[in-house]
Design an enzyme around this catalytic site. Structure first.
Site, PDB file in Angstrom:
ATOM      1  N   HIS A 119     149.307  74.874  67.161  1.00 15.71           N
ATOM      2  CA  HIS A 119     150.443  74.235  67.832  1.00 15.71           C
ATOM      3  C   HIS A 119     151.678  75.122  67.863  1.00 15.71           C
ATOM      4  O   HIS A 119     152.604  74.876  68.638  1.00 15.71           O
ATOM      5  CB  HIS A 119     150.810  72.925  67.118  1.00 15.71           C
ATOM      6  N   ARG A 144     146.174  79.557  61.055  1.00 11.38           N
ATOM      7  CA  ARG A 144     145.404  78.489  61.693  1.00 11.38           C
ATOM      8  C   ARG A 144     145.096  78.883  63.132  1.00 11.38           C
ATOM      9  O   ARG A 144     145.990  79.196  63.921  1.00 11.38           O
ATOM     10  CB  ARG A 144     146.153  77.157  61.666  1.00 11.38           C
ATOM     11  N   ASP A 158     141.219  91.418  62.967  1.00 11.44           N
ATOM     12  CA  ASP A 158     141.526  92.834  63.150  1.00 11.44           C
ATOM     13  C   ASP A 158     142.952  93.185  62.718  1.00 11.44           C
ATOM     14  O   ASP A 158     143.246  94.350  62.454  1.00 11.44           O
ATOM     15  CB  ASP A 158     141.321  93.248  64.612  1.00 11.44           C
ATOM     16  N   GLU A 222     139.308  66.125  60.935  1.00  6.93           N
ATOM     17  CA  GLU A 222     140.362  65.383  61.641  1.00  6.93           C
ATOM     18  C   GLU A 222     139.824  64.265  62.527  1.00  6.93           C
ATOM     19  O   GLU A 222     140.583  63.680  63.300  1.00  6.93           O
ATOM     20  CB  GLU A 222     141.176  66.359  62.491  1.00  6.93           C
ATOM     21  N   ASP A 248     145.899  63.618  62.961  1.00  3.24           N
ATOM     22  CA  ASP A 248     144.815  63.547  63.947  1.00  3.24           C
ATOM     23  C   ASP A 248     143.729  62.569  63.519  1.00  3.24           C
ATOM     24  O   ASP A 248     143.151  61.865  64.351  1.00  3.24           O
ATOM     25  CB  ASP A 248     144.212  64.931  64.175  1.00  3.24           C
TER      26      ASP A 248
END
Length: 265
Positions: A119, A144, A158, A222, A248
């Protein structure tokens, strides 16, 4: 004492020595050895002294070793190590994509920062800037993901991040796919690349051999489906932690924000 021929004061020899000392000066400047840097500059700017330069150049090989040691980071996951040793860790959620903010939070004393790319703002370049700002602290980055996006996961790993959180994991198959996209063959399908994670190739063999044990993979539960399959998700090799996403989860069962509701509990 060097051979007499080495002490030649010819212009050509002088230029060679000066170029060597300038190269030496650049190397020691990189690793911040001020005294050696000043000495190298003095040898170039003052009267040419071959014997002194000859002696000084012996240090070049030692400095090269120091340079390599300085840039080749130790491969470890401090957050995972603390958790395995059953230590309590305190983290902070950040979604601002700002390296100054991240550095400040790290200096306050948090054990980890959860850099939110589900988000939050930012891209992979922003992840790199933020983890660079944590380099001289004891704070670990935990990123996240937007979802189980193979390309985004690959690019994030990476950068040198080794702790990832994945939202909306609903079943064993999804969990297994997440682990595989984080691992190299034969246990996964992450693409090999010379990147910051392996010190741009200088440490690629060690990185390949140790990244699996240094990975920390967190799955978010969730949905009601995720709750129903929570045991099989937790049994997947490579999944280190489960995280309940209360907002959620409560929304998915029609109990938005009702965390005391018996159905939610």
């Amino acid at each position: 004492r060097p051979p007499r021929s080495t002490l030649s004061s010819s212009s050509a020899a002088s230029d060679v020595y000066k170029r060597q000392v300038l190269k030496m000066s650049s190397l020691v400047s990189i690793i911040g050895i001020a005294d050696l840097t000043r000495k190298a500059n003095e040898l170039v700017t003052t009267t040419y002294r071959p014997l002194e330069i000859y002696t000084f150049l012996i240090l070049e090989y030692l400095v090269l070793i120091l340079v390599v040691s300085y840039f080749v980071r130790k491969l470890e996951n401090k957050l995972k190590e603390k958790l395995l040793n059953e230590k309590k860790v305190l983290g902070c959620w950040t979604s601002l994509d700002n390296e100054i903010t991240s550095e400040l939070l790290a200096l306050v004393g948090f054990d980890f920062l959860l850099i939110d790319h589900e988000h939050g703002y930012g891209d992979v370049k922003g992840i790199t800037r933020q983890i660079q700002s944590l380099k001289e602290t004891e704070c670990s980055p935990l990123v996240r993901m937007p979802r189980d996006d193979e390309v985004y996961v690959k690019k994030t790993l990476d950068t040198g991040v080794n702790s990832l959180m994945f939202p909306l994991v609903n079943n064993k198959k999804e969990a297994e796919n997440i682990v595989e996209m984080c691992r190299y063959a034969p246990k996964g399908y992450r693409g090999m690349y010379i990147s910051r994670a392996s010190n741009y190739g200088m440490n690629i063999k060690k990185y390949y051999e140790t990244i699996e044990k240094n990975l920390l993979i967190v799955c978010q539960i969730e949905t009601s489906e995720g709750v129903s399959n929570i045991e099989e998700i937790s049994e997947v090799d490579g999944i280190d932690m489960l995280f309940i996403g209360p907002m959620d989860l409560s929304t998915s069962i029609g109990k938005f924000g009702q965390f005391s509701d018996p159905v939610f509990i």
